[in-house]
Every structure is written in C-alpha cells, then in structure tokens.
Design an enzyme around this catalytic site. Structure first.
Site, PDB file in Angstrom:
ATOM      1  N   CYS A  84       0.791  -1.237   0.000  1.00 26.19           N
ATOM      2  CA  CYS A  84       0.000   0.000   0.000  1.00 26.19           C
ATOM      3  C   CYS A  84       0.820   1.282   0.000  1.00 26.19           C
ATOM      4  O   CYS A  84       0.758   2.076  -0.940  1.00 26.19           O
ATOM      5  CB  CYS A  84      -0.932   0.002   1.212  1.00 26.19           C
ATOM      6  SG  CYS A  84      -2.093  -1.374   1.261  1.00 26.19           S
ATOM      7  N   HIS A 134      -2.767   6.705   4.191  1.00 25.16           N
ATOM      8  CA  HIS A 134      -1.749   5.691   4.488  1.00 25.16           C
ATOM      9  C   HIS A 134      -0.337   6.144   4.096  1.00 25.16           C
ATOM     10  O   HIS A 134       0.461   5.362   3.578  1.00 25.16           O
ATOM     11  CB  HIS A 134      -2.093   4.372   3.811  1.00 25.16           C
ATOM     12  CG  HIS A 134      -1.576   3.179   4.574  1.00 25.16           C
ATOM     13  ND1 HIS A 134      -1.727   1.875   4.149  1.00 25.16           N
ATOM     14  CD2 HIS A 134      -0.901   3.089   5.751  1.00 25.16           C
ATOM     15  CE1 HIS A 134      -1.190   1.048   5.006  1.00 25.16           C
ATOM     16  NE2 HIS A 134      -0.671   1.765   6.001  1.00 25.16           N
ATOM     17  N   ASP A 291      -3.494   0.162  -5.868  1.00 27.10           N
ATOM     18  CA  ASP A 291      -2.130   0.220  -5.350  1.00 27.10           C
ATOM     19  C   ASP A 291      -1.377  -1.103  -5.501  1.00 27.10           C
ATOM     20  O   ASP A 291      -0.150  -1.125  -5.490  1.00 27.10           O
ATOM     21  CB  ASP A 291      -2.106   0.705  -3.892  1.00 27.10           C
ATOM     22  CG  ASP A 291      -2.985  -0.106  -2.958  1.00 27.10           C
ATOM     23  OD1 ASP A 291      -3.583  -1.109  -3.397  1.00 27.10           O
ATOM     24  OD2 ASP A 291      -3.089   0.273  -1.769  1.00 27.10           O
TER      25      ASP A 291
END
Length: 481
Positions: A84, A134, A291
């Site tokens: 990610c 993130h 991703d």
C-alpha cells in the site's frame, strides 16, 4: 541520505519546481481555455484480472467496462513495489520507493517531498483528497493534521488507514474532531466527491482530486448485504494456480472480494454520471487504478508483495478528453507506479519537477514515442505481515516485459515465467537449459537497470536501519489504533 540532507534537498527541489511552474500558475483569463481536471480513482488491493473487461468469469463491472471502452487501457500496468504505502508515495512523488523512502507500510512520506498535490497547486489547480491516505506513519486512525503532512492537498476528507468499512473514521478539513462515515464508507466517500465536483463546476479553476477507496482490501465479507448476496462461493470459478487445499477458503473470500468490487463499480458509475451532469466530464482526465493486487490463494498465498501477476499487475485506465486527440484502446507498455505523476502532469501541460524519476507516457499515448518496453519490480521487506520468510516471502528485484517476468533473490536467479504461454505462472523456467540464453539476457538487463537506478540490492533490514525505522518484536512498524 540522512534525514537532514533529504530535508534540504526536498526544499530546494520544491523551490526550483515552483519557480519553473510560475508561468503556468494563476487564474485563467476570460476566454482562455481551462486546463483539464484530473480525477484519480484509487482502489486498494484490486488485481488486474478481476474486472469484466479483463475477462473474469465471476464478476460484471458494467460501469468500468464502459469506461474502458473510451480509455487508454494499460494492460501491463504494474505496482513496482506491490504494497500500500510504497505505491501511494510513488503515485504522489513520481519516485521509486528507495528514493522517497516509503518502502514499507506505516512510515511517513517526507513532508518536504515534491508531490502531485504541491505541483498541481502551484499550477493553479484546486486540490482535494478523499478516503484512505496511508502515508503519514504515525498510527492508524489518527488525524493527518492540516499543513505540510497533507502534502499539498487543500480540501481534505480522509483517514490515515482503516479497514472497518462500516464504521470508518475520517477527518473533515481543518476540524480536529474525529468523524465517522455513516454506513459503508465507499458510498459516503463517493457522495463527498460528487459534492466537491458540484461545487468546483461553478468555479473557473480546474481541480485535481484523489478519491481513495479502502476496498476491495480485506476484510472481504463486509460489503452491504445486497452486494454479498450476488455471489455464491460455490459458483466461484478459481484460477487454476490456486492449490486444491485452499480452494474452499479462496472461493469464500473471493465471493466477498467481488461483492466489494460490485459496490465500487456502481459508485464509479455514479461518479461518472455526475461529471456529465455537471458539465465537467468532457474536460476531465480520469485515472482508475489500484495500489497492488491480491493473490487470494493463487500460488498458495494471500494478499500482496510477492512478484506474481495477481499481486503485481493492477488495472489502469486513463480516460482522456477527446479534444486532446489521444486514441483509446489497449496498450501493452509496461507503465509503473512512479510513471503516473509525470504522465498526468504531461497531459495537463505542467512542467515536471527534476525530482521525478518516472516516465511521462503522454508521447507514447500520442503515438510519438515507443516507451515502456520493460519495468522493475521490487521487494525490500521480507518481514512484513504478508511476505514473511516462513510464508515464502523474500527480498527480490525483478524485471518485467510484455512477455516475461524474471526475478532474482539475494541468492541469485529465482523465478522466470513466459507469461504469453504460461499466464498463470505455473512453470518456473530458471535453470531450464532451453531458456539459458534468455535467463542470462534478462539477468544482465536487470543488473544494468539496478545500476542505473542506484539500487545495491541489500538485505531489507539494512534499508530499515538506514532510514531509522523502528520495528517491533513482530518485525513490523508499530502503530496504534
């Protein structure tokens, strides 16, 4: 490079790029053509194989199929480091993970990085980020505070990271109070994006918006019931590289995975209809991607990080306004994570900062250049949750072409697949006498590319120590909920 040196380098690069972009900044004069809007639809863990247009027998994605018909479809798009945070940092910076330093999850992207949000803002765009971030690395569910930690994005309805899609935390612009999306967060995030587009359609400045969904990442069985009821595990058709002992679990999880995908497809359809209703569609570049993928039992593994097609390959559609004269259809170039920022800047006629390492594929899409004959895939972290040594995980470097995937681990040649005749990657050709010359050629080219990119291919822990990242006793970066 030390943190202090990186700080000053980032600052210098930002100032240089800002100066270079000054001529392209500011309001548009009356009668001047507005630059195209950019909408990035980013999903989490959606593998390239799992769409209707890619031929998956288990799922219908009518809205994505319709988008694909009027898009450039990069059928060989890869996530260069399939996990990610590394992908997201490469998307925003146009750099490879060993340059920007986010080569594992739950670490912070340097706040002095030259990012997509900053460059588009300098070029006169209004910028927005909605959904999963993130990239802040200071503990999941926390507020990514306004200012430099938001990397140039002005409008903000986002969270650092959560996988509770029905009780999803987010923060609203400058309000420090924790909020919860009501119901399934993909729905609410879509509505927020539609609201933003509606307001922006009344303004003259173009927008860049990243809409970052958390699904179809696990937990797989949390989509609304109406979508879960569409998929019977017993009727799921498995890929033939899923071992028999994992078949039952894989079918159950894939049913939930496809339920998330069906919900997202519907939301993407609503979003595109809204662009049309507001008059913005014909002047909006839409990038749809993910991703990384999800193995979901293929090769006896789950999730990502490994170099197989289900993990590395991602869907990638670029819908570009017809007035820009780019032909639609499938393209086989190897486009990678770090290529997205420079390509979007190129399409918008915005100067590309010198810090960017990726390729601008605009000339390729215009038919003026042949690009993307090969690209690199990398894993630094053999100690993450889904790539531990006891699960077959290891550090690797690899080179991928439209036909072949070749990877090397720290001990030497590891995997070689001819994806044209072995798309499920069941036959490892490393050491096969008939492929000796090909293996040597790919190995030599991999060595050349690693030298070109300054990659010494060290054990993963050396990079962790170099960047000063702390690991807990489970060999992951600690975070708090």
């Amino acid at each position: 490079m030390s943190g202090k040196k990186y700080y000053f380098l980032g600052l210098i690069l930002l100032l240089v790029s800002s100066f270079a972009l000054k001529s392209k900044e500011g309001k548009y004069e009356e009668g001047e053509k507005k630059k195209p809007n950019v909408l990035v639809i980013l999903t989490d863990q959606w593998r390239a194989q799992s769409t209707g247009y890619a031929g998956d027998p288990n799922i219908r994605t009518p809205n994505l199929d319709s988008l694909e018909e009027r898009s450039v479809n990069f059928t060989n798009a890869v996530s260069g480091m399939p996990v990610c945070s590394p992908f997201r940092a490469s998307l925003l910076t146009g750099q490879r993970p060993l340059t920007h330093g986010v080569f594992m999850n739950d670490v912070q992207l340097d706040t002095n990085a030259v990012t997509m949000g900053k460059v588009f803002t300098e070029a006169g765009y209004k910028t927005a980020y909605i959904g999963k971030w993130h990239l802040d690395g200071h503990g999941r569910l926390q507020n990514v505070k306004p200012g430099e930690r938001r990397q140039g994005f002005q409008y903000w309805k986002a969270n650092e990271c959560t996988h509770n899609y029905n009780h999803s935390v987010y923060y609203d612009n400058d309000d420090p109070e924790r909020k919860i999306w009501e119901g399934y967060d993909a729905f609410e995030q879509t509505y927020a994006a539609m609201d933003y587009i509606g307001h922006r359609s009344e303004e003259q400045d173009p927008f860049l918006m990243v809409l970052s969904y958390g699904t179809p990442h696990a937990p797989y069985h949390t989509a609304p019931e109406a979508y879960r009821n569409q998929f019977d595990p017993e009727k799921i058709v498995l890929r033939e590289n899923v071992p028999a002992e994992m078949a039952e679990q894989a079918k159950t999880d894939l049913a939930g995975y496809y339920a998330h995908i069906a919900a997202l497809d519907e939301m993407i359809g609503r979003l595109i209809r809204h662009l049309k209703e507001t008059g913005e569609y014909d002047n909006t570049i839409i990038l749809f991607t993910s991703d990384h993928g999800d193995l979901l039992g293929s090769h006896g593994a789950y999730k990502k990080q490994q170099p197989y097609e289900e993990s590395v390959k991602v869907p990638m559609l670029m819908s570009i306004p017809s007035a820009m004269g780019i032909l639609t259809g499938e393209r086989d170039a190897m486009i990678n994570s770090e290529d997205l920022m420079p390509t979007l800047l190129g399409l918008c006629d915005i100067g590309i900062p010198s810090s960017v390492e990726g390729i601008d594929f605009t000339p390729y899409m215009e038919g003026k250049a042949q690009l993307g004959q090969e690209t690199l895939i990398t894993c630094v972290q053999p100690f993450g949750q889904w790539n531990r040594v006891n699960r077959g995980g290891k550090e690797y470097r690899g080179i991928v072409t439209p036909r072949y995937t070749y990877t090397r681990d720290l001990n030497g040649p590891w995997l070689l697949f001819d994806n044209s005749i072995d798309p499920l990657q069941l036959n490892n050709l490393v050491g096969n006498p008939a492929y000796k010359a090909l293996q040597a050629r790919l190995d030599q080219r991999l060595s050349e590319r690693l030298e070109e990119t300054g990659d010494e291919f060290l054990p993963g822990i050396e990079y962790v120590n170099k960047w000063g990242y702390p690991l807990d006793d489970t060999e992951t970066v600690p975070y708090t909920n």
